[in-house]
Design a protein around this motif. Structure first.
Motif, PDB file in Angstrom:
ATOM      1  N   GLN A   1      -1.800  -9.544  -8.049  1.00 20.66           N
ATOM      2  CA  GLN A   1      -1.727  -8.195  -8.594  1.00 20.66           C
ATOM      3  C   GLN A   1      -0.798  -7.317  -7.762  1.00 20.66           C
ATOM      4  OE1 GLN A   1      -3.219  -6.982 -11.368  1.00 20.66           O
ATOM      5  NE2 GLN A   1      -4.127  -8.958 -11.882  1.00 20.66           N
ATOM      6  N   ALA A   2      -0.857  -7.486  -6.436  1.00 18.45           N
ATOM      7  CA  ALA A   2      -0.009  -6.675  -5.566  1.00 18.45           C
ATOM      8  C   ALA A   2       1.468  -7.006  -5.753  1.00 18.45           C
ATOM      9  CB  ALA A   2      -0.413  -6.874  -4.102  1.00 18.45           C
TER      10      ALA A   2
ATOM     11  N   ALA B   1       6.917   7.494   2.464  1.00 16.67           N
ATOM     12  CA  ALA B   1       5.616   6.898   2.785  1.00 16.67           C
ATOM     13  C   ALA B   1       5.813   5.546   3.454  1.00 16.67           C
ATOM     14  CB  ALA B   1       4.780   6.737   1.518  1.00 16.67           C
ATOM     15  N   ARG B   2       5.006   5.282   4.454  1.00 15.30           N
ATOM     16  CA  ARG B   2       5.086   4.011   5.173  1.00 15.30           C
ATOM     17  C   ARG B   2       4.162   2.972   4.527  1.00 15.30           C
ATOM     18  NH1 ARG B   2       7.703   4.370  10.028  1.00 15.30           N
ATOM     19  NH2 ARG B   2       8.206   6.484  10.748  1.00 15.30           N
ATOM     20  N   GLY B   3       4.288   1.727   5.029  1.00 16.50           N
ATOM     21  CA  GLY B   3       3.557   0.621   4.446  1.00 16.50           C
ATOM     22  C   GLY B   3       2.056   0.822   4.368  1.00 16.50           C
TER      23      GLY B   3
ATOM     24  N   PHE C   1       5.639   4.106  -9.328  1.00 23.35           N
ATOM     25  CA  PHE C   1       4.922   4.979  -8.403  1.00 23.35           C
ATOM     26  C   PHE C   1       5.042   4.473  -6.957  1.00 23.35           C
ATOM     27  CE2 PHE C   1       1.808   1.812  -9.715  1.00 23.35           C
ATOM     28  CZ  PHE C   1       1.142   1.498  -8.537  1.00 23.35           C
ATOM     29  N   VAL C   2       5.223   3.167  -6.771  1.00 23.04           N
ATOM     30  CA  VAL C   2       5.440   2.643  -5.419  1.00 23.04           C
ATOM     31  C   VAL C   2       6.837   3.018  -4.946  1.00 23.04           C
ATOM     32  CG1 VAL C   2       5.557   0.560  -4.004  1.00 23.04           C
ATOM     33  CG2 VAL C   2       3.804   0.765  -5.775  1.00 23.04           C
TER      34      VAL C   2
ATOM     35  N   LEU D   1      -1.636   1.131  -3.708  1.00 22.95           N
ATOM     36  CA  LEU D   1      -1.933  -0.178  -4.301  1.00 22.95           C
ATOM     37  C   LEU D   1      -3.434  -0.420  -4.490  1.00 22.95           C
ATOM     38  CD1 LEU D   1       0.639  -2.538  -2.532  1.00 22.95           C
ATOM     39  CD2 LEU D   1       0.791  -1.448  -4.772  1.00 22.95           C
ATOM     40  N   LEU D   2      -4.224  -0.198  -3.447  1.00 21.25           N
ATOM     41  CA  LEU D   2      -5.652  -0.515  -3.521  1.00 21.25           C
ATOM     42  C   LEU D   2      -6.385   0.213  -4.651  1.00 21.25           C
ATOM     43  CD1 LEU D   2      -6.969  -0.960   0.131  1.00 21.25           C
ATOM     44  CD2 LEU D   2      -6.744  -2.653  -1.681  1.00 21.25           C
TER      45      LEU D   2
END
Length: 333
Positions: free
Chosen positions: A216-217, A234-236, A225-226, A244-245
């Motif tokens: 899914q990721a 934004a950082r990881g 949106f990512v 993501l979550l």
């Protein structure tokens, strides 16, 4: 004063104010994704029935001790007066069923079966839920990291998943459980047995949810949106846990409801083999183990715990299937 109406040829264009006039605001109110999923779920009567049974089972497990006290039952009390000394079998029909013992009594010792079913319910659900939480925690974190970062990180985590999946889980669980039966980590008895089962079942099952979350990721990391979050600097870690979550909650919930019954069967299997929950503590798997010596002459003692496991597993599976269809309609066949 009425809204203006413009007529062009055969087509009539009505102003939006005229169309919406008299319509109540709640009639056109939008629905959230959760409300839409709940509406779909309610249409599935089988899944709703499974959900009701699951809620009842959780309530029974949570209040098993008060229920036993209310009914005047003791899972470890012997009733030798209800046992035939010649055959060690319960006196009376259907395994000694009576008003005082609705499900009968066990052979040899005469302990009440209903009390032991109630006592075993919370053990099975605590182990199953605890192992599921542990599996989801490890699998979700490693899966989303592998899916988002890809490359060498994905390769290392994927090989780790393959390594865990290659373990003969049942044999490994038997070996660990048998080794730690006496005492470990300052614990002994029932708390130790429960923690060992949660660790063994949960720790070695995380690759299954890990693979689902990773897949899914991989798809979500390419979404707009990512990209927008990256563009805003934004950082990881922020993208992983804030972007993501939240979008992985649905598959995690569905997989959890399908994993819980698997863990219930696993716990019952280990108890049946003698390396799970130890007597005198009641457990459904342990009851099946004790019933194997007398099931030909007293099948009642094997049927009751077997039905308890069957109903519990079936209810969770029906609930999981309904949640899957409600949260992801494309999964329907």
């Amino acid at each position: 004063m009425t809204a203006p109406i413009e007529t062009t040829g055969s087509q009539t264009d009505v102003a939006p104010e005229a169309v919406l006039k008299g319509v109540k605001s709640q009639q056109i109110e939008g629905r959230s994704l959760g409300q839409i999923a709940w509406t779909r779920f309610k249409r599935d009567k089988v899944a709703v029935a499974g959900g009701i049974v699951v809620v009842l089972l959780i309530l029974i497990a949570a209040f098993s001790r008060p229920l036993q006290a209310l009914l005047g039952l003791d899972p470890n009390q012997f009733h030798q007066d209800l046992i035939d000394p010649n055959t060690t079998l319960p006196t009376g029909d259907f395994g000694g069923m009576s008003w005082d013992h609705p499900l009968g009594v066990e052979p040899k010792f005469g302990r009440d079966i209903l009390a032991r079913i109630l006592e075993g319910s919370w053990v099975s659900l605590v182990v199953a839920f605890g192992a599921t939480v542990l599996s989801n925690a490890i699998g979700t974190v490693l899966g989303v990291i592998a899916g988002y970062y890809g490359g060498r990180v994905d390769m290392i985590i994927s090989r780790l998943m393959d390594t865990f999946l290659a373990f003969p889980l049942l044999l490994f669980a038997i070996a660990i459980s048998a080794t730690l039966q006496g005492g470990a980590f300052g614990l002994e008895g029932l708390p130790l047995h429960i923690l060992v089962l949660i660790f063994v079942i949960g720790f070695f099952n995380w690759p299954y949810i890990g693979r689902i979350v990773r897949g899914q990721a991989l798809a979500l990391r390419e979404r707009e949106f990512v990209d927008a979050a990256r563009g805003m600097g934004a950082r990881g870690p922020y993208i992983l846990f804030k972007e993501l979550l939240p979008n992985l909650v649905a598959p995690i919930i569905v997989y959890s409801t399908l994993l819980i019954p698997t863990n219930i069967i696993f716990e019952a299997s280990l108890s049946f083999l003698g390396v799970g929950i130890q007597p005198p503590q009641a457990s459904w798997g342990g009851m099946l183990d004790q019933a194997k010596d007398s099931f030909e002459v007293d099948p009642q003692y094997m049927v009751v715990p077997g039905l308890a496991i069957f109903v519990t597993v079936l209810a969770f599976n029906l609930l999981g299937d309904g949640l899957r269809d409600a949260l992801d309609p494309r999964s329907r066949r």
